[in-house]
Design an enzyme around this catalytic site. Structure first.
Site, mmCIF file in Angstrom:
data_model
loop_
_atom_site.group_PDB
_atom_site.id
_atom_site.type_symbol
_atom_site.label_atom_id
_atom_site.label_comp_id
_atom_site.label_asym_id
_atom_site.label_seq_id
_atom_site.Cartn_x
_atom_site.Cartn_y
_atom_site.Cartn_z
ATOM 1 N N LYS A 117 0.835 -1.212 0.000
ATOM 2 C CA LYS A 117 0.000 0.000 0.000
ATOM 3 C C LYS A 117 0.863 1.251 0.000
ATOM 4 C CE LYS A 117 -4.612 -0.633 0.732
ATOM 5 N NZ LYS A 117 -5.863 -0.410 1.391
ATOM 6 N N LYS A 121 -1.657 -15.007 -12.780
ATOM 7 C CA LYS A 121 -2.163 -15.763 -11.641
ATOM 8 C C LYS A 121 -3.649 -15.441 -11.439
ATOM 9 C CE LYS A 121 -1.894 -15.988 -6.678
ATOM 10 N NZ LYS A 121 -1.645 -15.358 -5.440
ATOM 11 N N LYS A 179 -8.629 -12.367 -7.486
ATOM 12 C CA LYS A 179 -9.761 -11.437 -7.584
ATOM 13 C C LYS A 179 -9.286 -10.020 -7.905
ATOM 14 C CE LYS A 179 -10.335 -11.158 -2.540
ATOM 15 N NZ LYS A 179 -9.366 -12.200 -2.225
HETATM 16 P P1 ADP Z 1 -6.834 -13.569 -4.316
HETATM 17 O O1 ADP Z 1 -5.486 -13.508 -5.011
HETATM 18 O O2 ADP Z 1 -7.934 -13.856 -5.280
HETATM 19 O O3 ADP Z 1 -7.071 -12.347 -3.469
HETATM 20 P P2 ADP Z 1 -6.329 -14.837 -1.814
HETATM 21 O O4 ADP Z 1 -5.055 -14.077 -1.667
HETATM 22 O O5 ADP Z 1 -7.499 -14.473 -0.959
HETATM 23 O O6 ADP Z 1 -6.764 -14.816 -3.344
HETATM 24 O O7 ADP Z 1 -5.987 -16.386 -1.619
HETATM 25 C C1 ADP Z 1 -6.568 -17.262 -0.690
HETATM 26 C C2 ADP Z 1 -5.843 -18.589 -0.779
HETATM 27 O O8 ADP Z 1 -5.951 -19.136 -2.118
HETATM 28 C C3 ADP Z 1 -4.346 -18.496 -0.501
HETATM 29 O O9 ADP Z 1 -3.971 -19.622 0.270
HETATM 30 C C4 ADP Z 1 -3.686 -18.547 -1.857
HETATM 31 O O10 ADP Z 1 -2.417 -19.139 -1.823
HETATM 32 C C5 ADP Z 1 -4.657 -19.391 -2.666
HETATM 33 N N1 ADP Z 1 -4.640 -18.920 -4.066
HETATM 34 C C6 ADP Z 1 -5.185 -17.784 -4.518
HETATM 35 N N2 ADP Z 1 -5.015 -17.655 -5.865
HETATM 36 C C7 ADP Z 1 -4.331 -18.748 -6.258
HETATM 37 C C8 ADP Z 1 -3.845 -19.204 -7.535
HETATM 38 N N3 ADP Z 1 -4.054 -18.515 -8.641
HETATM 39 N N4 ADP Z 1 -3.161 -20.367 -7.573
HETATM 40 C C9 ADP Z 1 -2.960 -21.098 -6.447
HETATM 41 N N5 ADP Z 1 -3.392 -20.727 -5.223
HETATM 42 C C10 ADP Z 1 -4.063 -19.571 -5.110
#
Ligand code: ADP
Length: 344
Positions: free
Chosen positions: A127, A210, A213
């Site tokens: 941030k 990757k 969201k």
């Molecule tokens: P986002 O990137 O959508 O905000 P989060 O950071 O909330 O997702 O991730 C929640 C969990 O899901 C974490 O343990 C993260 O390692 C896993 N995760 C999120 N996106 C991926 C991805 N593209 N590939 C593998 N694991 C993922």
């Protein structure tokens, strides 16, 4: 599905002493990256060990500041986990704020950690680097996370191999507390270990980056019908004409197919890619079918659960009761060791 019964609540002290704890962010619709990278393994783990899984609504407040949205997301995550196979007879699933003792412990921990540790926090630094002003919640996020882990006497925290550092503050706080307040005694907090999740290659999103969201490139676990079709059709591919051979290992669609298909099906599809006469549209149809099959049951279960909000509430309430039973004696000992007086 019957309402959970307290008499069959998970036993707080498992025979092997392993206590798995994990927080789940209620910050939006869960996607395939979340499923393959984390949820699938959370579901397996809660059956093997004592486990406390909490929906971290306090943490989510650092970004979600709309009351209806936060409430909605909180219940959605509970629905998602129950639909995907979380069994409330096996472990506790609850809402973080139903165990307010974790915020009390957070305050105790604030006094044991120099701010310089928190200044190194990844989300906080991101941030700052983006020129935004982080709120104090975001700054202190890892301390609340540590309190969540240690309040339940967590010994193992499921994390991806690249997230080990997330646990470091909790480990440091356990050591600092034990050193300061239990120098001659049995340490109050076990130093938690990472439980490294099986390696899963990063799940690609529809744009090849990757799946996340934050990139708006996700395919939701519970998407269906046109919404699901649209997401799958959006997956970026190269422009090799239909009749020409293609390299499956260089294709986002195939990378997703690999997560769903058994070895034999993967071979068959890879063969079709290499032979030519097989377009990306065909591969996308194949993927669509695989996604539908994999989540068909979970989707049906989710719809059923959605009609039974009282049941979901009961699960969360029973989970919170189990969690509070676990937390109370630990907090008692914490207050006694730190000299926090309670007169009632
Ligand atoms: P986002 O990137 O959508 O905000 P989060 O950071 O909330 O997702 O991730 C929640 C969990 O899901 C974490 O343990 C993260 O390692 C896993 N995760 C999120 N996106 C991926 C991805 N593209 N590939 C593998 N694991 C993922």
């Amino acid at each position: 599905m019957e309402a959970p019964d307290t008499t069959s609540s998970p036993d707080a002290a498992a025979a092997d002493g392993t206590v798995v704890v994990s927080g789940i962010q209620p910050s939006g619709r869960l996607h395939l990256g979340n499923y393959f990278g984390a949820i699938r393994q959370h579901i397996d783990l809660h059956k093997e060990h004592d486990a406390f899984y909490f929906i971290v609504n306090y943490h989510a407040m650092t970004t979600v500041q709309d009351a209806d949205q936060l409430r909605q997301h909180t219940f959605d995550v509970a629905l998602d986990y129950l639909a995907l196979g979380f069994d409330p007879e096996e472990a506790a699933l609850f809402v973080q704020s139903d165990v307010p003792e974790v915020t009390e412990l957070t305050w105790i921990f604030f006094n044991l950690i120099p701010t310089s540790y928190l200044e190194k926090g990844v989300a906080y630094k991101e941030k700052i680097n983006a020129g935004l002003t982080p709120n104090a919640g975001l700054f202190n996020y890892p301390v609340l996370q540590a309190a969540d882990i240690l309040a339940y006497g967590g010994t193992h925290v499921p994390v991806g191999a690249d997230q080990k550092q997330n646990l470091e503050i909790a480990r440091e706080l356990a050591r600092r507390f034990n050193h300061r307040y239990c120098p001659d005694d049995e340490p109050l907090f076990p130093v938690p270990e990472p439980h490294i999740l099986d390696h899963v290659a990063v799940v690609p999103g529809t744009d090849g980056r990757k799946m996340s969201k934050s990139y708006d490139n996700t395919i939701g676990i519970f998407d269906e019908g046109d919404a699901l079709k649209e997401s799958v059709m959006r997956i970026v591919t190269d422009s090799t004409p239909l009749e020409e051979p293609k390299d499956p290992e260089n294709c986002n669609v195939f990378a997703l197919i690999k997560l769903f298909a058994d070895e034999e099906t993967q071979q068959e599809i890879a063969e079709k890619y290499r032979e030519g006469g097989y377009g990306y549209g065909h591969a996308k149809q194949e993927l669509l079918g695989l996604i539908e099959d994999r989540f068909e049951e979970a989707r049906a279960r989710r719809k059923e659960l959605k009609k039974r909000p009282d049941y979901v509430r009961d699960v969360l309430r029973e989970g919170a009761e189990t969690a509070r039973e676990r937390v109370m004696p630990i907090m008692e000992r914490m207050r006694e060791r730190t000299g926090i007086v309670r007169t009632r």
